[in-house]
Design an enzyme around this catalytic site. Structure first.
Site, PDB file in Angstrom:
ATOM      1  N   HIS A  50       0.845  -1.188   0.000  1.00  0.00           N
ATOM      2  CA  HIS A  50       0.000   0.000   0.000  1.00  0.00           C
ATOM      3  C   HIS A  50       0.883   1.241   0.000  1.00  0.00           C
ATOM      4  CE1 HIS A  50       0.527  -0.589   4.474  1.00  0.00           C
ATOM      5  NE2 HIS A  50       0.815   0.684   4.375  1.00  0.00           N
TER       6      HIS A  50
HETATM    7  P1  TYD Z   1      -1.856  -2.976   7.721  1.00  0.00           P
HETATM    8  O1  TYD Z   1      -1.481  -1.536   7.629  1.00  0.00           O
HETATM    9  O2  TYD Z   1      -2.731  -3.551   6.656  1.00  0.00           O
HETATM   10  O3  TYD Z   1      -0.541  -3.868   7.842  1.00  0.00           O
HETATM   11  P2  TYD Z   1       0.687  -4.015   6.829  1.00  0.00           P
HETATM   12  O4  TYD Z   1       0.582  -2.956   5.793  1.00  0.00           O
HETATM   13  O5  TYD Z   1       1.875  -3.860   7.703  1.00  0.00           O
HETATM   14  O6  TYD Z   1       0.638  -5.358   6.224  1.00  0.00           O
HETATM   15  O7  TYD Z   1      -2.508  -3.194   9.150  1.00  0.00           O
HETATM   16  C1  TYD Z   1      -2.983  -4.447   9.585  1.00  0.00           C
HETATM   17  C2  TYD Z   1      -4.229  -4.227  10.439  1.00  0.00           C
HETATM   18  O8  TYD Z   1      -3.926  -3.465  11.606  1.00  0.00           O
HETATM   19  C3  TYD Z   1      -5.325  -3.485   9.694  1.00  0.00           C
HETATM   20  O9  TYD Z   1      -6.554  -4.086  10.056  1.00  0.00           O
HETATM   21  C4  TYD Z   1      -5.273  -2.093  10.249  1.00  0.00           C
HETATM   22  C5  TYD Z   1      -4.727  -2.297  11.645  1.00  0.00           C
HETATM   23  N1  TYD Z   1      -3.897  -1.165  12.104  1.00  0.00           N
HETATM   24  C6  TYD Z   1      -4.354  -0.341  13.125  1.00  0.00           C
HETATM   25  O10 TYD Z   1      -5.472  -0.507  13.655  1.00  0.00           O
HETATM   26  N2  TYD Z   1      -3.555   0.687  13.562  1.00  0.00           N
HETATM   27  C7  TYD Z   1      -2.338   0.903  13.028  1.00  0.00           C
HETATM   28  O11 TYD Z   1      -1.622   1.846  13.457  1.00  0.00           O
HETATM   29  C8  TYD Z   1      -1.866   0.051  11.958  1.00  0.00           C
HETATM   30  C9  TYD Z   1      -0.524   0.263  11.321  1.00  0.00           C
HETATM   31  C10 TYD Z   1      -2.687  -0.970  11.538  1.00  0.00           C
END
Ligand code: TYD
Length: 134
Positions: A50
């Site tokens: 992303h």
């Molecule tokens: P995500 O950003 O999709 O993880 P990555 O990009 O590292 O693979 O985040 C995973 C999950 O955690 C998603 O459901 C959103 C949640 N999240 C939060 O609630 N707060 C945060 O600060 C972050 C980074 C993620």
């Protein structure tokens, strides 16, 4: 501007070991609004995929390592995060992917904004369109 921008965290070591201090707006070039960390990543799993419209982040592997791919829509570069004294600055509108986490990897992320799902661009084609319109 270089796609890969490191932020050095000078270790404050003595004979007892090492210590790194991260200060908002000083060692880290933006006010820190949020800190999170990834750990226990299952072997073979890749994360990220992303970009963010506004958010800036600094990522540092405090232990273990992973491979970070950054893409600004024109260039795609990759680096290894494997040092607790080297953070990687990830600007807004940069696509990121994280691969090859070691089982002991703890990836600490310092973020310029609170969590906001509407700031995410999770589709690569939408990201490329967003870069062109920027
Ligand atoms: P995500 O950003 O999709 O993880 P990555 O990009 O590292 O693979 O985040 C995973 C999950 O955690 C998603 O459901 C959103 C949640 N999240 C939060 O609630 N707060 C945060 O600060 C972050 C980074 C993620």
């Amino acid at each position: 501007m270089n796609l890969i921008q490191w932020v050095d965290f000078p270790p404050l070591g003595d004979e007892r070991g090492s210590l790194v201090a991260l200060e908002s707006g000083k060692t880290v070039p933006f006010p820190i609004e949020r800190v999170y960390y990834l750990f226990g990543t299952v072997l073979g799993v890749a994360r990220g995929f992303h970009a963010h419209k506004k958010l800036q982040q600094v990522a540092v592997c405090v232990t273990g390592s992973c491979r970070m791919v950054l893409d600004d829509g024109e260039r795609r570069e990759e680096v290894w995060l494997n040092s607790p004294t080297k953070g990687l600055l990830i600007g807004n509108m940069v696509w990121r992917e994280m691969h090859d986490f070691t089982s002991n990897c703890v990836l600490l992320v310092l973020a310029s904004e609170h969590y906001d799902e509407t700031d995410y661009i999770r589709n690569y084609e939408d990201f490329l369109k967003g870069v062109k319109n920027d």
